[in-house]
Design a protein around this motif. Structure first.
Motif, PDB file in Angstrom:
ATOM      1  N   GLU A 152      -3.179 -11.640   2.083  1.00 26.16           N
ATOM      2  CA  GLU A 152      -4.287 -11.546   1.142  1.00 26.16           C
ATOM      3  C   GLU A 152      -3.831 -12.098  -0.194  1.00 26.16           C
ATOM      4  O   GLU A 152      -2.630 -12.100  -0.494  1.00 26.16           O
ATOM      5  CB  GLU A 152      -4.764 -10.108   0.979  1.00 26.16           C
ATOM      6  CG  GLU A 152      -3.721  -9.172   0.398  1.00 26.16           C
ATOM      7  CD  GLU A 152      -4.177  -7.723   0.326  1.00 26.16           C
ATOM      8  OE1 GLU A 152      -4.810  -7.375  -0.694  1.00 26.16           O
ATOM      9  OE2 GLU A 152      -3.908  -6.953   1.257  1.00 26.16           O
ATOM     10  N   ILE A 153      -4.770 -12.579  -1.000  1.00 29.14           N
ATOM     11  CA  ILE A 153      -4.446 -13.102  -2.319  1.00 29.14           C
ATOM     12  C   ILE A 153      -4.588 -11.980  -3.340  1.00 29.14           C
ATOM     13  O   ILE A 153      -5.580 -11.259  -3.354  1.00 29.14           O
ATOM     14  CB  ILE A 153      -5.341 -14.294  -2.690  1.00 29.14           C
ATOM     15  CG1 ILE A 153      -5.138 -15.444  -1.697  1.00 29.14           C
ATOM     16  CG2 ILE A 153      -5.033 -14.777  -4.106  1.00 29.14           C
ATOM     17  CD1 ILE A 153      -5.981 -16.673  -1.985  1.00 29.14           C
ATOM     18  N   THR A 154      -3.599 -11.843  -4.202  1.00 32.11           N
ATOM     19  CA  THR A 154      -3.559 -10.743  -5.155  1.00 32.11           C
ATOM     20  C   THR A 154      -3.149 -11.230  -6.544  1.00 32.11           C
ATOM     21  O   THR A 154      -2.570 -12.301  -6.706  1.00 32.11           O
ATOM     22  CB  THR A 154      -2.548  -9.673  -4.702  1.00 32.11           C
ATOM     23  OG1 THR A 154      -1.249 -10.283  -4.596  1.00 32.11           O
ATOM     24  CG2 THR A 154      -2.918  -9.077  -3.353  1.00 32.11           C
ATOM     25  N   GLY A 155      -3.446 -10.417  -7.532  1.00 27.00           N
ATOM     26  CA  GLY A 155      -2.901 -10.575  -8.879  1.00 27.00           C
ATOM     27  C   GLY A 155      -3.243 -11.811  -9.659  1.00 27.00           C
ATOM     28  O   GLY A 155      -2.411 -12.273 -10.454  1.00 27.00           O
ATOM     29  N   PRO A 156      -4.455 -12.399  -9.541  1.00 26.65           N
ATOM     30  CA  PRO A 156      -4.753 -13.588 -10.346  1.00 26.65           C
ATOM     31  C   PRO A 156      -4.769 -13.257 -11.831  1.00 26.65           C
ATOM     32  O   PRO A 156      -5.361 -12.271 -12.258  1.00 26.65           O
ATOM     33  CB  PRO A 156      -6.142 -14.011  -9.854  1.00 26.65           C
ATOM     34  CG  PRO A 156      -6.760 -12.739  -9.345  1.00 26.65           C
ATOM     35  CD  PRO A 156      -5.628 -11.958  -8.751  1.00 26.65           C
TER      36      PRO A 156
END
Length: 384
Positions: A345-349
């Motif tokens: 999953e993509i996190t922390g932008p």
């Protein structure tokens, strides 16, 4: 009636949903619809497996279980929520570790004015499942535990002051936080299928900047009117915070949270929505709903941030591993995509202070394991 049309009718008819109010310079006409990205189409994947618009480049800045550059510091596993802070002519990126059983915490990367990594270090240890969080106007990072009766910890990105547990901010399945300097409150999301939306009011007007004491409130709804009511027992010793106040407004899996100009944007993963709470008008609106958007590109909505242009950037947990953009003109489109990492999953932008570098992580990378996380930087001609 076709399901999307039925849902649209229900949403427009709801008393607490307001459309078309002003955000900064632009006026929204929610919900956002699929359209062309202002950055153009995605190009083929680069050497890091990231599809980006023309003119943008990526690099890996840290990998879980490996030393960061020449710093000697080993980057944490399962990188999650993050934020950037000015540091002289450079900046710092903080990153949570969503690891269980006291193995979580927060690490930080320090960058020079040219983007070179000059340091890496730990700013919080011994906590559990640090998921998302939020920044404060006094440059601290609020790291939130995503566990039953979890805490909020206030940390120092610069690594000078010891982290402090903020008990008064409540014990629940915390996700994200967003400080509202205009009303001097902090909004909080809850990752539960019947979760609530909270705000924390520090004790006394003069105490803004000190989160050691205060009042936890929950958003309620009665007859189409929204109100903030005090949570009797923020420690949740006997009853969960979300179930202590009648009329609590429910949200399906609260995730990311981002405040700007009187508006608090937050996401709910259970129904793939982006919401906005208008603190001035005391109203709610749906900015994005995959059931109300044709050929919806954004699914598994999770962490959220914004840029100086008024664009929102929303990361996917699932979907096809994209960060999507929602423009002030109510257009939603992919901004980037990570290939070959469907088990992550993509996190922390988060943007650096200048707004020309975007940081984010793939929590489990190519391995699908928390020890395989990858933290990236994307540089390019972001709109200002």
């Amino acid at each position: 009636m076709e399901r999307r049309t039925l849902l649209r009718s229900a949403v427009v008819g709801a008393g607490t949903v307001a459309f078309g109010f002003t955000m900064t310079r632009e006026s929204f006409g929610y919900p956002a619809q699929t359209g062309p990205s202002p950055y153009g189409p995605l190009q083929p994947a680069d050497a890091n497996g990231i599809l980006l618009p023309q003119g943008f480049t990526s690099r890996v800045v840290a990998r879980s279980s490996r030393r960061v550059g020449s710093t000697g510091y080993t980057w944490h596993g399962a990188p999650d929520g993050g934020a950037c802070f000015a540091d002289g002519t450079g900046w710092i990126y903080t990153s949570n570790a969503e690891l269980g059983s006291g193995s979580g915490g927060v690490s930080a990367l320090r960058f020079s004015s040219t983007g070179s990594i000059t340091g890496a270090y730990r700013i919080l240890s011994g906590t559990t499942r640090n998921c998302a969080g939020g920044t404060t106007p006094w440059n601290s990072w609020l790291s939130c535990e995503e566990t039953t009766r979890g805490y909020v910890y206030e940390t120092d990105p610069y690594g000078v002051r010891a982290a402090a547990r903020r008990d008064a901010m409540g014990r629940f399945n915390h996700e994200a936080a967003a400080a509202d300097p205009d009303r001097r409150v902090v909004y909080l999301t809850e990752d539960e299928g019947d979760g609530a939306f909270y705000r924390f009011v520090p004790s006394g007007w003069g105490s803004w900047g000190s989160l050691g004491s205060g009042t936890l409130q929950v958003l309620t709804e009665s007859g189409g009117t929204l109100s903030w009511r005090n949570v009797p027992d923020p420690s949740a010793a006997g009853t969960s915070t979300r179930n202590q106040v009648s009329g609590t407004r429910r949200f399906n899996g609260g995730e990311g949270c981002y405040y700007r100009g009187g508006l608090c944007f937050f996401t709910t993963k259970g129904d793939n929505r982006v919401w906005v709470y208008n603190a001035v008008a005391n109203t709610l609106a749906i900015v994005y709903d995959d059931n109300l958007t044709s050929s919806a590109p954004l699914t598994g909505v999770d962490n959220i941030t914004g840029s100086g242009s008024g664009d929102l950037f929303v990361a996917e947990d699932g979907g096809n591993m994209e960060i999507c953009i929602i423009t002030p003109q109510d257009v939603v489109a992919p901004f980037l995509r990570i290939s070959g990492q469907s088990g992550s999953e993509i996190t922390g932008p988060a943007f650096n202070p200048a707004g020309n570098r975007l940081y984010f992580s793939s929590q489990r990378g190519t391995s699908g394991s928390s020890s395989g996380g990858i933290t990236y930087e994307v540089t390019g001609p972001f709109r200002s």
